[in-house]
Enzyme design. Structure first.
Site, PDB file in Angstrom:
ATOM      1  N   TYR A   1     -24.744   1.946  -0.890  1.00 41.44           N
ATOM      2  CA  TYR A   1     -23.536   2.733  -1.192  1.00 41.44           C
ATOM      3  C   TYR A   1     -23.780   3.692  -2.345  1.00 41.44           C
ATOM      4  CZ  TYR A   1     -20.043   0.693   1.894  1.00 41.44           C
ATOM      5  OH  TYR A   1     -19.309   0.350   2.989  1.00 41.44           O
TER       6      TYR A   1
ATOM      7  N   ARG B   1       0.815  -1.235   0.000  1.00 45.35           N
ATOM      8  CA  ARG B   1       0.000   0.000   0.000  1.00 45.35           C
ATOM      9  C   ARG B   1       0.837   1.269   0.000  1.00 45.35           C
ATOM     10  NH1 ARG B   1      -3.257   2.727  -0.328  1.00 45.35           N
ATOM     11  NH2 ARG B   1      -4.880   2.952   1.245  1.00 45.35           N
TER      12      ARG B   1
HETATM   13  O1  CP3 Z   1      -9.011 -10.229   2.539  1.00 52.83           O
HETATM   14  C1  CP3 Z   1      -9.964  -9.498   2.261  1.00 52.83           C
HETATM   15  O2  CP3 Z   1     -11.110  -9.700   2.702  1.00 52.83           O
HETATM   16  C2  CP3 Z   1      -9.691  -8.313   1.399  1.00 52.83           C
HETATM   17  C3  CP3 Z   1     -10.580  -8.110   0.256  1.00 52.83           C
HETATM   18  C4  CP3 Z   1     -11.717  -7.151   0.545  1.00 52.83           C
HETATM   19  C5  CP3 Z   1     -11.611  -5.727   0.589  1.00 52.83           C
HETATM   20  N1  CP3 Z   1     -12.873  -5.216   0.679  1.00 52.83           N
HETATM   21  C6  CP3 Z   1     -10.374  -4.925   0.489  1.00 52.83           C
HETATM   22  C7  CP3 Z   1     -10.338  -3.641   1.223  1.00 52.83           C
HETATM   23  C8  CP3 Z   1     -13.057  -7.472   0.694  1.00 52.83           C
HETATM   24  C9  CP3 Z   1     -13.694  -8.853   0.784  1.00 52.83           C
HETATM   25  C10 CP3 Z   1     -13.770  -6.246   0.771  1.00 52.83           C
HETATM   26  C11 CP3 Z   1     -15.235  -6.174   0.837  1.00 52.83           C
HETATM   27  C12 CP3 Z   1     -15.865  -4.922   1.261  1.00 52.83           C
HETATM   28  N2  CP3 Z   1     -15.537  -3.653   0.884  1.00 52.83           N
HETATM   29  C13 CP3 Z   1     -17.002  -4.855   2.063  1.00 52.83           C
HETATM   30  C14 CP3 Z   1     -17.760  -6.040   2.594  1.00 52.83           C
HETATM   31  C15 CP3 Z   1     -17.071  -6.619   3.753  1.00 52.83           C
HETATM   32  C16 CP3 Z   1     -17.412  -5.959   5.033  1.00 52.83           C
HETATM   33  O3  CP3 Z   1     -16.489  -5.516   5.706  1.00 52.83           O
HETATM   34  O4  CP3 Z   1     -18.611  -5.953   5.390  1.00 52.83           O
HETATM   35  C17 CP3 Z   1     -17.325  -3.515   2.234  1.00 52.83           C
HETATM   36  C18 CP3 Z   1     -18.452  -2.966   3.068  1.00 52.83           C
HETATM   37  C19 CP3 Z   1     -16.407  -2.759   1.475  1.00 52.83           C
HETATM   38  C20 CP3 Z   1     -16.371  -1.295   1.282  1.00 52.83           C
HETATM   39  C21 CP3 Z   1     -15.159  -0.724   1.875  1.00 52.83           C
HETATM   40  N3  CP3 Z   1     -13.886  -0.916   1.387  1.00 52.83           N
HETATM   41  C22 CP3 Z   1     -15.052   0.106   3.017  1.00 52.83           C
HETATM   42  C23 CP3 Z   1     -16.218   0.540   3.883  1.00 52.83           C
HETATM   43  C24 CP3 Z   1     -13.711   0.422   3.170  1.00 52.83           C
HETATM   44  C25 CP3 Z   1     -13.108   1.389   4.161  1.00 52.83           C
HETATM   45  C26 CP3 Z   1     -12.903   0.764   5.471  1.00 52.83           C
HETATM   46  C27 CP3 Z   1     -11.489   1.007   5.945  1.00 52.83           C
HETATM   47  O5  CP3 Z   1     -11.017   0.171   6.714  1.00 52.83           O
HETATM   48  O6  CP3 Z   1     -10.867   2.004   5.536  1.00 52.83           O
HETATM   49  C28 CP3 Z   1     -12.977  -0.271   2.174  1.00 52.83           C
HETATM   50  C29 CP3 Z   1     -11.532  -0.247   1.980  1.00 52.83           C
HETATM   51  C30 CP3 Z   1     -10.834  -1.574   1.902  1.00 52.83           C
HETATM   52  N4  CP3 Z   1     -11.213  -2.596   1.084  1.00 52.83           N
HETATM   53  C31 CP3 Z   1      -9.659  -1.950   2.600  1.00 52.83           C
HETATM   54  C32 CP3 Z   1      -9.334  -3.248   2.172  1.00 52.83           C
HETATM   55  C33 CP3 Z   1      -8.154  -4.071   2.594  1.00 52.83           C
HETATM   56  C34 CP3 Z   1      -8.876  -1.111   3.605  1.00 52.83           C
HETATM   57  C35 CP3 Z   1      -8.422   0.168   3.046  1.00 52.83           C
HETATM   58  C36 CP3 Z   1      -7.074   0.292   2.402  1.00 52.83           C
HETATM   59  O7  CP3 Z   1      -6.296  -0.645   2.137  1.00 52.83           O
HETATM   60  O8  CP3 Z   1      -6.783   1.458   2.161  1.00 52.83           O
END
Ligand code: CP3
Length: 368
Positions: A171, A59
């Site tokens: 969303y 990242r």
């Molecule tokens: O191993 C894994 O599960 C990673 C793959 C994955 C990600 N997002 C990567 C990610 C999966 C399965 C998701 C699904 C996802 N994305 C969901 C459903 C799962 C859940 O938690 O209910 C949702 C609601 C999202 C939308 C989303 N994406 C949000 C709300 C956020 C921000 C939250 C945060 O922690 O900042 C993300 C970002 C995100 N998607 C990250 C990751 C690893 C973290 C942010 C980053 O790397 O900058």
């Protein structure tokens, strides 16, 4: 070949299947189908994420969306996390919101803010403008799945995923995370034709997206209805259930089991099971056996450790893990997981320790 039947026979034994020879991928898929397994399979929601040093390194050089769109990187992140934790399944590194882009909605992840959709859907006209003919733009996800599948072969289960229609719609309408889902529920209550048209369009795109993932080698598809707990049971039935059910059935027709997951769903579990999903994801707010009873024992369940327990001392963590495993009582069809995703700051060694506790657990030894 039917990807749901990867039972491995031990060439050394003509007597019977040697339990140790069951590959993790087969163990995971068998549990989804409520077939007997040698031990409970385990993986973790958000197992690749910021809590992991290797992910933070990647990242530093790439945004989240860049990782998703570069199949080599997405595959590496997926594989590294699964191997480091010793789990039975790898979930493809992608994000719930990726399908918004080919539907015509731009979004970005703002640091510390979560996702932001620039021009959210608010009117019937906005729904009409959404495209459904460009799901092939998401091909980068299936290319990543192919890479993960060729790395693991049958050693680990490979999970593809998408959002559920309600959660994705929320969303699109709210423009990001939400506390009260006012815009979403307004559209839902005030303009049923537009609401239904929106869900229909989402189902068209997600069905095609899941088809790509299954063709690329996903053994199972998980449908994330992360925000469905914002609905009453009546509203779930009236406004969300039918579209979820259509998606579940469409994916099952592709020949793979479906895991249907939501949070804050204690009152919705029975209805969620009526979608026909093979596995229902349970959050941590009620004991596993109570959740399973609500789902019904004709379905498998996945869960349900509180992800924040991963910050607890190992003795407490172990008690909680064993409580869940005992609560499953050896019934076929339990996949160990968290009740929601791993959060940043979680000690990786505790996640590894939980995976090991599940791998080592023997029901008969556990009962005093
Ligand atoms: O191993 C894994 O599960 C990673 C793959 C994955 C990600 N997002 C990567 C990610 C999966 C399965 C998701 C699904 C996802 N994305 C969901 C459903 C799962 C859940 O938690 O209910 C949702 C609601 C999202 C939308 C989303 N994406 C949000 C709300 C956020 C921000 C939250 C945060 O922690 O900042 C993300 C970002 C995100 N998607 C990250 C990751 C690893 C973290 C942010 C980053 O790397 O900058």
């Amino acid at each position: 070949m039917n990807s749901t039947d990867k039972t491995v026979t031990n060439p050394q034994s003509t007597v019977e299947l040697n339990a140790d020879s069951i590959l993790a991928g087969s163990r995971f898929v068998r549990a989804c189908l409520r077939k007997p397994v040698d031990r409970t399979p385990v993986w973790f929601l958000r197992q690749a994420g910021r809590y992991m040093q290797e992910y933070r390194e990647v990242r530093k050089h790439h945004t989240l969306v860049e990782i998703c769109k570069q199949p080599q990187l997405a595959a590496e992140v997926t594989i590294t996390a699964a191997e480091k934790l010793g789990v039975d399944a790898a979930i493809i590194f992608a994000d719930l919101l990726l399908p918004l882009e080919p539907m015509g909605l731009d979004f970005e992840f703002q640091a510390g803010e979560g996702p932001v959709v620039h021009r959210p859907v608010r009117t019937a006209e906005d729904v009409r403008a959404l495209r459904t003919d460009r799901a092939s733009d998401l091909e980068y996800v299936s290319v990543a799945i192919q890479k993960v599948a060729s790395h693991f072969r049958d050693r680990l289960g490979i999970i593809g995923f998408c959002g559920a229609p309600y959660t994705l719609a929320s969303y699109m309408i709210e423009g990001g995370g939400s506390r009260n889902y006012i815009f979403t529920k307004q559209l839902m209550y005030q303009n049923a034709p537009a609401w239904n048209a929106l869900l229909d369009k989402i189902v068209i795109v997600l069905t095609e997206y899941c088809r790509q993932q299954v063709q690329a080698g996903a053994d199972v598809i998980q449908i994330f209805d992360s925000w469905v707990g914002s609905l009453s049971l009546t509203d779930y039935r009236d406004y969300a259930f039918a579209a979820s059910k259509r998606l579940v059935r469409a994916v099952q027709e592709m020949g793979v089991p479906v895991i249907y997951f939501g949070v804050d769903t204690a009152g919705l579990l029975g209805a969620m099971a009526e979608t026909g999903a093979d596995v229902i994801g349970l959050d941590w707010r009620q004991p596993l056996n109570e959740g399973w009873a609500s789902v019904g024992h004709t379905r498998a369940v996945q869960g349900n450790l509180d992800p924040i327990t991963l910050f607890a001392p190992l003795e407490i963590l172990e008690m909680r893990v064993k409580e869940i495993l005992r609560s499953a009582a050896g019934r076929p069809g339990h996949i160990f997981n968290l009740g929601h995703g791993i959060v940043p700051g979680t000690p990786v060694e505790n996640v590894q320790a939980v995976a090991k506790m599940v791998r080592d657990f023997k029901l008969e030894n556990a009962i005093a």
